[in-house]
Write an enzyme that holds these catalytic residues in place. Structure first.
Site, PDB file in Angstrom:
ATOM      1  CG  HIS A  32      93.059  11.163  55.197  1.00 55.80           C
ATOM      2  ND1 HIS A  32      93.174  11.674  56.503  1.00 55.80           N
ATOM      3  CD2 HIS A  32      91.962  11.864  54.540  1.00 55.80           C
ATOM      4  CE1 HIS A  32      92.078  12.604  56.584  1.00 55.80           C
ATOM      5  NE2 HIS A  32      91.374  12.888  55.295  1.00 55.80           N
ATOM      6  CG  HIS A  58      86.724  11.163  55.842  1.00 53.38           C
ATOM      7  ND1 HIS A  58      85.756  11.994  55.407  1.00 53.38           N
ATOM      8  CD2 HIS A  58      88.149  11.757  55.648  1.00 53.38           C
ATOM      9  CE1 HIS A  58      86.516  13.333  55.085  1.00 53.38           C
ATOM     10  NE2 HIS A  58      87.835  12.922  55.255  1.00 53.38           N
ATOM     11  CD  GLU A 110      87.513  14.130  58.637  1.00 56.13           C
ATOM     12  OE1 GLU A 110      89.043  13.662  58.630  1.00 56.13           O
ATOM     13  OE2 GLU A 110      87.317  14.984  57.978  1.00 56.13           O
TER      14      GLU A 110
END
Ligand SMILES: *[C@@H]1O[C@H](CO)[C@@H](O)[C@H](O)[C@H]1NC(C)=O
Ligand SMILES: *[C@@H]1O[C@H](CO)[C@@H](O)[C@H](O)[C@H]1NC(C)=O
Ligand SMILES: *[C@@H]1O[C@H](CO)[C@@H](O)[C@H](O)[C@H]1NC(C)=O
Length: 382
Positions: free
Chosen positions: A128, A204, A347
């Protein structure tokens, strides 16, 4: 997903405050300091009984409030009451993830013959965007129209050359917009300013259509418009093998609407105690002849208890389906405690570790090219 170690936040926050020479004044004081573009605030978009809140900390979606079939309002995303708790948090609740969402194996890649090293914040991998990805930085509010026919907010972030190890400066925009009836779009774009770079943005949100504090989502029904997924070499590190496999005959099959709890139980049984739940990238189906970049259905979710439903459309190759396997005892909004399976994440994004898999759709954006990613959520309640 949420396996990053806690940030050790007070020091991180202090460093950040020093770096930008502004500190949180709290949500209440945001307006007073509107002169400062780096001020962190909370902004509402509202159309009658449908509303969301967004903070420019991480371009984060803090709440999505809508009625259920009995007319009771509920907030269907997990999160915190205050921005300070988002700064401290490690679950990526509602955050805008970048520069590259998901994992990069070995936290390294080679681009145009040059090797790049990233932060290892997920075992040996990068996750991420690194220690301080786009969900952990202050964005600039460019425009905000809170009401009317199509309320929206546009946020901007300039990512510098070398930030978190990635090559070249990148300009990133995200716009949240409401539409009637009960539609929410999240539109992202990014332009590379100086060098080619991988870009894979993801949103997210942790969805619980029963209400953020209503407990496990195992009673919800899920449909995923995906006939294939990207199997992983090792369920502990979740790095794809590079292959695509059919979902048919596996617990990954949500092509027809399926009760999440029963499907998950099958997954856990077959996983032999090693798999904790879904944390799986699906290849979203594309109609014959349609462009990979066209908006198409990704997922539908129903909650029988409240009658709420959500349909997600997007224009990305993949969707990471995550059942909050890593959540446990997180204290969220209004004193709610969020546990395992307390929400599901959808996502949309490129495939994980695409930068190291030539067989996957490329995530490389070169100067002069524009990365685009649109998501449209359609809510209903009956
Ligand atoms: C920060 O997060 C940790 C868990 O990651 C939690 O235990 C702690 O209570 C949080 N602190 C604050 C001030 O929210
Ligand atoms: C990281 O890589 C090293 C060397 O290959 C290996 O020994 C170690 O187990 C890996 N760690 C994790 C958490 O995967
Ligand atoms: C990116 O989005 C912003 C905000 O909507 C817009 O002003 C800009 O023109 C877009 N950039 C590109 C290259 O499409």
């Amino acid at each position: 997903m949420a396996r990053a170690p806690p940030l050790h936040q007070l020091s991180a926050l202090l460093a950040l405050c020093l770096a930008v020479a502004v500190c949180f004044s709290g949500v209440e004081n945001a307006a007073a300091a509107a002169g400062s573009r780096k001020m962190v605030g909370v902004h509402e978009l509202r159309m009658g009984d449908f509303s969301i809140k967004v903070t420019n900390w991480g371009a984060t979606l803090m709440s999505v409030i809508l009625p259920d079939s009995k007319g009771n309002l509920g907030d269907v995303v997990l999160g915190y009451d205050t921005v300070a708790e988002y700064v401290n948090g490690s679950a990526y609740f509602g955050g805008l993830i970048g520069r590259v969402a998901n994992r990069i194996a070995g936290a390294r890649f080679v681009l145009d013959g040059k090797a790049y090293r990233l932060y290892r914040n997920d075992g040996n991998n990068s996750l991420h965007g690194g220690h301080r990805g786009f969900s952990k930085v202050i964005w600039t509010v460019k425009e905000h129209v809170g009401g009317g026919d199509s309320p929206y907010i546009t946020l901007y972030y300039h990512s510098f050359d070398g930030e978190q190890g990635f090559p070249g400066a990148l300009d990133v925009y995200v716009t949240y917009q409401l539409s009637s009836p009960y539609g929410l779009s999240v539109r992202m774009n990014a332009t590379a300013q100086s060098k080619a770079t991988p870009v894979n943005l993801a949103h997210h949100a942790y969805w619980n259509l029963g209400g953020h504090g209503s407990g496990p989502v195992l009673g919800e029904t899920v449909q995923l418009f995906a006939s294939r997924y990207t199997p992983v070499a090792d369920v502990a590190t979740l790095i794809p093998t590079g292959a695509l496999a059919p979902v048919a005959g596996t617990p990954y099959d949500f092509r027809a609407p399926a009760p999440l709890g029963a499907r998950l139980a099958d997954l856990l049984r077959r996983g032999g105690g090693v798999i904790a739940g879904y944390d799986t990238n699906y290849a979203v189906d594309v109609d014959d002849g349609a462009a990979l970049t066209a908006l198409r259905p990704v997922a539908r979710v129903w909650d029988g208890a409240t009658g709420r439903a959500m349909e997600l459309w997007a224009d990305q190759p993949g969707v990471q389906f995550y059942t909050s396997n890593g959540l446990g005892g997180v204290r969220g909004k209004g004193g709610s405690v969020y546990g395992r399976y307390g929400a599901l994440c959808l996502e949309t994004q490129g495939f994980p570790d695409a930068v190291n898999h030539p067989s996957f759709p490329s995530q490389i954006v070169r100067p002069g090219q524009v990365y685009k990613h649109d998501m449209v959520f359609k809510f209903s309640f009956a």
